[in-house]
Write an enzyme that holds these catalytic residues in place. Sequence first.
Site, PDB file in Angstrom:
ATOM      1  N   CYS A  64       0.863  -1.050  -0.014  1.00  0.00           N
ATOM      2  CA  CYS A  64       0.041  -0.137   0.097  1.00  0.00           C
ATOM      3  C   CYS A  64       0.909   1.028  -0.106  1.00  0.00           C
ATOM      4  CB  CYS A  64      -0.761  -0.078   1.313  1.00  0.00           C
ATOM      5  SG  CYS A  64      -1.960   1.552   1.500  1.00  0.00           S
ATOM      6  N   CYS A 112      -1.262   3.615  -6.550  1.00  0.00           N
ATOM      7  CA  CYS A 112      -2.065   3.047  -5.674  1.00  0.00           C
ATOM      8  C   CYS A 112      -2.413   1.556  -5.929  1.00  0.00           C
ATOM      9  CB  CYS A 112      -3.165   3.916  -5.422  1.00  0.00           C
ATOM     10  SG  CYS A 112      -4.534   3.027  -4.236  1.00  0.00           S
TER      11      CYS A 112
HETATM   12  N1  DGL Z   1      -4.158   0.670  -1.961  1.00  0.00           N
HETATM   13  C1  DGL Z   1      -3.824   1.737  -1.287  1.00  0.00           C
HETATM   14  C2  DGL Z   1      -2.507   2.465  -1.936  1.00  0.00           C
HETATM   15  O1  DGL Z   1      -1.707   1.883  -2.549  1.00  0.00           O
HETATM   16  C3  DGL Z   1      -4.580   3.053  -0.937  1.00  0.00           C
HETATM   17  C4  DGL Z   1      -6.049   2.654  -0.584  1.00  0.00           C
HETATM   18  C5  DGL Z   1      -6.395   3.565   0.268  1.00  0.00           C
HETATM   19  O2  DGL Z   1      -6.735   4.816   0.102  1.00  0.00           O
HETATM   20  O3  DGL Z   1      -7.230   3.066   1.330  1.00  0.00           O
HETATM   21  O4  DGL Z   1      -2.088   3.638  -1.650  1.00  0.00           O
END
Ligand code: DGL
Length: 273
Positions: A77, A187
């Site tokens: 993430c 993301c």
């Molecule tokens: N999947 C997450 C990232 O790579 C973010 C998702 C979220 O905002 O919760 O930034």
Amino acid sequence: MINIEKDLAIGVFDSGVGGISVLAELVKSLPNEKFIYYGDSQNAPYGTRSTEEVKTLSFNVVDRLLEHGIKALVVACNTATSGAIEDLRQTFNIPIVGMEPALKPAVELNKKGIIIVMATPVTLREQKFNNLIKNFSNDVEVVKLPCPGLVEIIETKGGRGKEIQQYIKKAFSSIDMSKVSSIVLGCTHYIFIKEEIIDFIGDKDITLIDGNKGTANQLQRLLAQEKLLNPTESKGDTKVKMINSNNTMMPLSKKLFQEHLETIDFKGNIVYR
Ligand code: DGL
């Protein structure tokens, strides 16, 4: 690193289903390893929260993963990496791999034009990313494209559909696409909407870049360096445990995982623990 068992699992986490695209890449690179994935969909999105909240939530998830016994951690993430990775590294004595928008590879393509970085508001405002721009963008124009609300759509609808198409169209409405050289998917959730972005781009020469493969390579390097690679042959079966703080997310999680394994041409077999 001291006294870590080589046959323990590798912990992987994200605020929700996004990191599953990373998990698939890790499984492909390291099929002899065991994996445990924690999606915190109950608390998603992280990307519109305060940095303190992102830290608290990330620590809670890592505590859950440690209860299962892990030898290394992948923060799949970008948001949790930008908000919490330094504190996590100071607190836990295991190898920790994080993620950041793949701006460097985008710059290294040496294409003429603007680089768009799609990411959450947290990732784009944090120091970590702004240092990255300072260090790598030189005289290339980088445009930050925060996408609040997009993660929520992906968490409920998966990666395709009208709502996502409309979101993409609106998000890019102020950008002259004929001037864009590449789009960085900063993301991990956005990897699942890649096909919709490709449809939106049409026949323009725009490259889509993400950091998943780089993250898998980095984990492999780190495990080798710390002599933590699992020496046991998996015989084609890779053991994966999936957990989500919102249990109703399990069917979508497994569906996205299986679909993404196919997309990246994974040949082995997944055994859910
Ligand atoms: N999947 C997450 C990232 O790579 C973010 C998702 C979220 O905002 O919760 O930034």
